[in-house]
Write an enzyme that holds these catalytic residues in place. Structure first.
Site, PDB file in Angstrom:
ATOM      1  N   LYS A   1      10.569  18.189  -2.959  1.00  0.00           N
ATOM      2  CA  LYS A   1       9.765  18.240  -1.732  1.00  0.00           C
ATOM      3  C   LYS A   1       9.456  16.826  -1.261  1.00  0.00           C
ATOM      4  O   LYS A   1       8.620  16.130  -1.819  1.00  0.00           O
ATOM      5  CB  LYS A   1       8.444  18.984  -1.946  1.00  0.00           C
ATOM      6  CG  LYS A   1       7.853  19.402  -0.617  1.00  0.00           C
ATOM      7  CD  LYS A   1       6.341  19.421  -0.571  1.00  0.00           C
ATOM      8  CE  LYS A   1       5.712  18.124  -0.210  1.00  0.00           C
ATOM      9  NZ  LYS A   1       6.037  17.583   1.117  1.00  0.00           N
TER      10      LYS A   1
ATOM     11  N   CYS B   1       3.501   0.325  -2.659  1.00  0.00           N
ATOM     12  CA  CYS B   1       2.487   0.468  -3.704  1.00  0.00           C
ATOM     13  C   CYS B   1       2.360  -0.827  -4.499  1.00  0.00           C
ATOM     14  O   CYS B   1       1.336  -1.077  -5.124  1.00  0.00           O
ATOM     15  CB  CYS B   1       2.864   1.627  -4.615  1.00  0.00           C
ATOM     16  SG  CYS B   1       4.553   1.495  -5.193  1.00  0.00           S
TER      17      CYS B   1
ATOM     18  N   GLU C   1      -7.098   0.988  -1.734  1.00  0.00           N
ATOM     19  CA  GLU C   1      -5.750   0.737  -1.205  1.00  0.00           C
ATOM     20  C   GLU C   1      -5.735   1.008   0.303  1.00  0.00           C
ATOM     21  O   GLU C   1      -6.140   2.075   0.746  1.00  0.00           O
ATOM     22  CB  GLU C   1      -4.733   1.642  -1.888  1.00  0.00           C
ATOM     23  CG  GLU C   1      -3.308   1.334  -1.456  1.00  0.00           C
ATOM     24  CD  GLU C   1      -2.291   2.318  -2.028  1.00  0.00           C
ATOM     25  OE1 GLU C   1      -2.508   3.533  -1.894  1.00  0.00           O
ATOM     26  OE2 GLU C   1      -1.299   1.848  -2.607  1.00  0.00           O
TER      27      GLU C   1
HETATM   28  P1  NAD Z   1       0.487  11.565  -0.207  1.00  0.00           P
HETATM   29  O1  NAD Z   1      -0.255  11.698  -1.481  1.00  0.00           O
HETATM   30  O2  NAD Z   1      -0.213  11.917   1.038  1.00  0.00           O
HETATM   31  O3  NAD Z   1       1.794  12.450  -0.233  1.00  0.00           O
HETATM   32  C1  NAD Z   1       2.758  12.327  -1.264  1.00  0.00           C
HETATM   33  C2  NAD Z   1       3.511  13.639  -1.386  1.00  0.00           C
HETATM   34  O4  NAD Z   1       2.613  14.642  -1.878  1.00  0.00           O
HETATM   35  C3  NAD Z   1       4.048  14.175  -0.059  1.00  0.00           C
HETATM   36  O5  NAD Z   1       5.296  14.766  -0.258  1.00  0.00           O
HETATM   37  C4  NAD Z   1       3.022  15.225   0.308  1.00  0.00           C
HETATM   38  O6  NAD Z   1       3.517  16.229   1.170  1.00  0.00           O
HETATM   39  C5  NAD Z   1       2.682  15.786  -1.043  1.00  0.00           C
HETATM   40  N1  NAD Z   1       1.410  16.514  -1.103  1.00  0.00           N
HETATM   41  C6  NAD Z   1       0.308  16.336  -0.349  1.00  0.00           C
HETATM   42  N2  NAD Z   1      -0.651  17.216  -0.716  1.00  0.00           N
HETATM   43  C7  NAD Z   1      -0.151  17.954  -1.726  1.00  0.00           C
HETATM   44  C8  NAD Z   1      -0.656  19.021  -2.544  1.00  0.00           C
HETATM   45  N3  NAD Z   1      -1.892  19.505  -2.367  1.00  0.00           N
HETATM   46  N4  NAD Z   1       0.141  19.529  -3.492  1.00  0.00           N
HETATM   47  C9  NAD Z   1       1.388  19.047  -3.694  1.00  0.00           C
HETATM   48  N5  NAD Z   1       1.923  18.051  -2.946  1.00  0.00           N
HETATM   49  C10 NAD Z   1       1.163  17.513  -1.979  1.00  0.00           C
HETATM   50  O7  NAD Z   1       1.050  10.062  -0.173  1.00  0.00           O
HETATM   51  P2  NAD Z   1       1.848   9.345   1.017  1.00  0.00           P
HETATM   52  O8  NAD Z   1       0.865   9.035   2.107  1.00  0.00           O
HETATM   53  O9  NAD Z   1       3.077  10.105   1.350  1.00  0.00           O
HETATM   54  O10 NAD Z   1       2.319   7.998   0.299  1.00  0.00           O
HETATM   55  C11 NAD Z   1       1.525   6.868   0.215  1.00  0.00           C
HETATM   56  C12 NAD Z   1       0.944   6.714  -1.169  1.00  0.00           C
HETATM   57  O11 NAD Z   1       2.003   6.695  -2.131  1.00  0.00           O
HETATM   58  C13 NAD Z   1       0.202   5.411  -1.377  1.00  0.00           C
HETATM   59  O12 NAD Z   1      -1.001   5.659  -2.042  1.00  0.00           O
HETATM   60  C14 NAD Z   1       1.127   4.587  -2.264  1.00  0.00           C
HETATM   61  O13 NAD Z   1       0.501   3.628  -3.064  1.00  0.00           O
HETATM   62  C15 NAD Z   1       1.767   5.645  -3.076  1.00  0.00           C
HETATM   63  N6  NAD Z   1       3.008   5.152  -3.654  1.00  0.00           N
HETATM   64  C16 NAD Z   1       3.026   4.867  -4.997  1.00  0.00           C
HETATM   65  C17 NAD Z   1       4.172   4.373  -5.595  1.00  0.00           C
HETATM   66  C18 NAD Z   1       4.208   4.065  -7.064  1.00  0.00           C
HETATM   67  O14 NAD Z   1       5.295   4.063  -7.630  1.00  0.00           O
HETATM   68  N7  NAD Z   1       3.079   3.835  -7.699  1.00  0.00           N
HETATM   69  C19 NAD Z   1       5.323   4.171  -4.835  1.00  0.00           C
HETATM   70  C20 NAD Z   1       5.260   4.462  -3.467  1.00  0.00           C
HETATM   71  C21 NAD Z   1       4.105   4.966  -2.889  1.00  0.00           C
END
Ligand code: NAD
Length: 478
Positions: free
Chosen positions: A172, A281, A380
């Site tokens: 997903k 990130c 963040e």
């Molecule tokens: P997000 O948490 O909003 O979404 C991430 C994924 O989770 C998406 O596919 C989203 O649809 C899904 N999701 C949302 N709610 C959910 C639920 N209730 N159940 C299951 N899945 C759900 O994050 P984003 O805005 O897409 O990405 C940005 C974030 O990602 C930032 O905090 C960034 O730091 C982090 N990030 C971390 C790394 C790492 O390796 N540490 C790498 C890249 C991004």
């Protein structure tokens, strides 16, 4: 415009709802229409992954090698086109988009090789006549949930090891970037992989995420995204004893000591804080600078920032593309107001800028006179916003660098071997960089953090095996 469908049990499946994928560099440009899966689709995808699991687990390593190798080859051959699509839907510059697409290809090639290197151990037993074998087996059907900021590399570094070690996948991707996910799925679908082994469901996390997390047939969840969603994943998985891995936010420090090469330190700061529009990130959002070099560093950094070209991600010469969408832009602007209210001085940038086409353009922002008690240094932001923190010496720099709920990446710029060695030892981050930006990593070595940034085994490289396999101990009486 044709609709890009979900991929379930080896078929492209249409849905009632679709969304338009909007180019953040030009909001009049629609990248494509993408089907939105509902709960029934998720159930069908899990059924397919569950049904395909035993045969794929028993498939030969040559078959898995061939599939992954073919996927890697096609991605590498098409990296310009895939990188262009990526930059068009996400907003990172074309060079960054093409680089990321190529990285995805390299990752599939690496894990193709890992299928052949899944070694076990053979030990004598403490009981005479018995032998002990330790082997690594597939976990089962795995849910892979990814964010929008690396829309092909992050899926690649989860999907490739999952398939390599004999697991089936329900993938997903983030709502904002379905284009790269769909293109990757299209390549995987044509790689010779059996039906049901790999499934794509696109749609909102809150709606279709929950059934993925709560279905007992999903044996593991690999998640990258925000800390808040990570908590939901952790709660659901731990409640039913499913394995999970979380990669979440960062508030990464770059320490600049007075004995550094100033030009290099400024380049590390610009790259780490603002490239990919700060939406990494591993971005350097806290620049921790020793007092005696503070004025020179801030002046040189501000000057360099003035020269950055902010524009269309696909245009030649662009250094900083747009922010990914209006929601993220609003969040950045809100944090800039918070910073000002907290007493930080906004030295340069932060404002929305207009370009020829309508997009989410923002000038990179630099706050000075900040400290770790401020929200802009504790939370963040995930945008082109960095803060400078003044410290009197390396002791204070070390304390400041580690004074955070996160622990993903940390960097130091210094010419002192002693200071570099101390930083590598005392940093609480999972990845430590010396005279290099906090962002930008290799694919054959572990990736991950500590504290609030990560949970579970490391991703990438040989260490990825720990999450995507389960250990079996077998005793044989001769
Ligand atoms: P997000 O948490 O909003 O979404 C991430 C994924 O989770 C998406 O596919 C989203 O649809 C899904 N999701 C949302 N709610 C959910 C639920 N209730 N159940 C299951 N899945 C759900 O994050 P984003 O805005 O897409 O990405 C940005 C974030 O990602 C930032 O905090 C960034 O730091 C982090 N990030 C971390 C790394 C790492 O390796 N540490 C790498 C890249 C991004």
């Amino acid at each position: 415009m044709s609709v890009h469908n979900n991929f379930i049990a080896g078929e492209w499946i249409s849905s009632v709802e679709q969304i338009a994928n909007i180019n953040p560099s030009d909001t009049n440009d629609i990248v494509g229409e993408y089907a939105q899966a509902d709960r029934e689709h998720v159930k069908q995808a899990i059924d397919a992954a569950y049904t395909a699991s035993p045969a794929w687990a028993q498939s030969g390593i040559q078959q898995r090698f061939d599939c992954l190798d073919a996927i890697g080859t096609e991605i590498l051959a098409r990296n310009q086109e895939l990188g262009t699509l990526l930059s068009r839907e996400e907003g990172k510059t074309l060079a960054e988009g093409i680089g990321e697409a190529a990285r995805a290809g390299q990752i599939f090639k690496f894990f193709a090789g890992e299928t052949l290197r899944n070694a076990g151990e053979l030990l004598p037993s403490v009981r005479p006549g018995l032998g002990v074998e330790i082997s690594r087996e597939p976990v089962g059907p795995i849910a892979i949930i990814t964010p929008w900021n690396f829309p092909i590399a992050i899926p690649a570094w989860k999907i490739a090891p999952a398939l390599a070690f004999g697991n089936t996948v329900v993938f997903k991707p983030a709502e904002l970037t379905p284009g790269s996910a769909w293109a990757l799925t299209d390549i995987i679908a044509r790689s010779g992989i059996p039906e049901g082994v790999f499934n794509l469901v696109m749609g909102p996390g809150a709606e279709i995420g929950a059934p993925m997390l709560n279905d007992r047939r999903i044996r593991a969840v690999s998640f990258t995204g925000s800390t808040n969603t990570g908590r939901i994943v952790a709660g659901a998985c731990s409640a039913r004893n499913a394995r999970y891995q979380l990669e979440m936010g960062g508030k990464n420090p770059l320490v600049v000591l007075n004995d550094c090469d100033l030009d290099n330190a400024v380049n590390c700061a610009v790259n780490g804080a603002f490239f990919s529009t700060g939406q990494r990130c591993t971005a350097s959002s806290r620049l921790i600078v020793e007092e005696s070099i503070y004025d020179a560093f801030v002046a040189a950094l501000a000057e360099k920032m003035e020269g950055l070209v902010i524009g269309d991600a696909l245009a030649q010469g662009t250094d900083i593309g747009p922010v990914a969408d209006q929601t993220q832009l609003n969040k950045n602007l809100e944090y800039i107001e918070i910073g000002k209210q907290e007493g930080a001085e906004l030295l340069t940038g932060g404002e929305v800028v207009e370009r020829e086409k309508p997009g989410f353009y923002q000038k990179p922002a630099l706050f000075i006179d900040t400290d770790n008690s401020m929200r802009i240094n504790a939370e963040e932001i995930f945008g082109p916003v960095a803060s400078v923190i003044k410290v009197s010496d390396i002791d204070e720099a070390m304390h400041s660098a580690n004074d955070t709920q996160f622990g993903l990446s940390a960097g130091i710029c210094t010419s002192s071997l002693r200071s570099a060695a101390r930083f590598k030892q005392e940093s609480q981050a999972g990845m430590v960089m010396v005279n290099a930006p906090t962002a930008g990593v290799d694919y054959h070595v572990p990736f991950g953090g500590t504290k609030g940034s990560s949970f579970g085994p490391r991703e990438q490289g040989g260490y990825a095996r720990d999450f995507y396999t389960t250990v079996k101990t077998a005793y044989t009486q001769a």
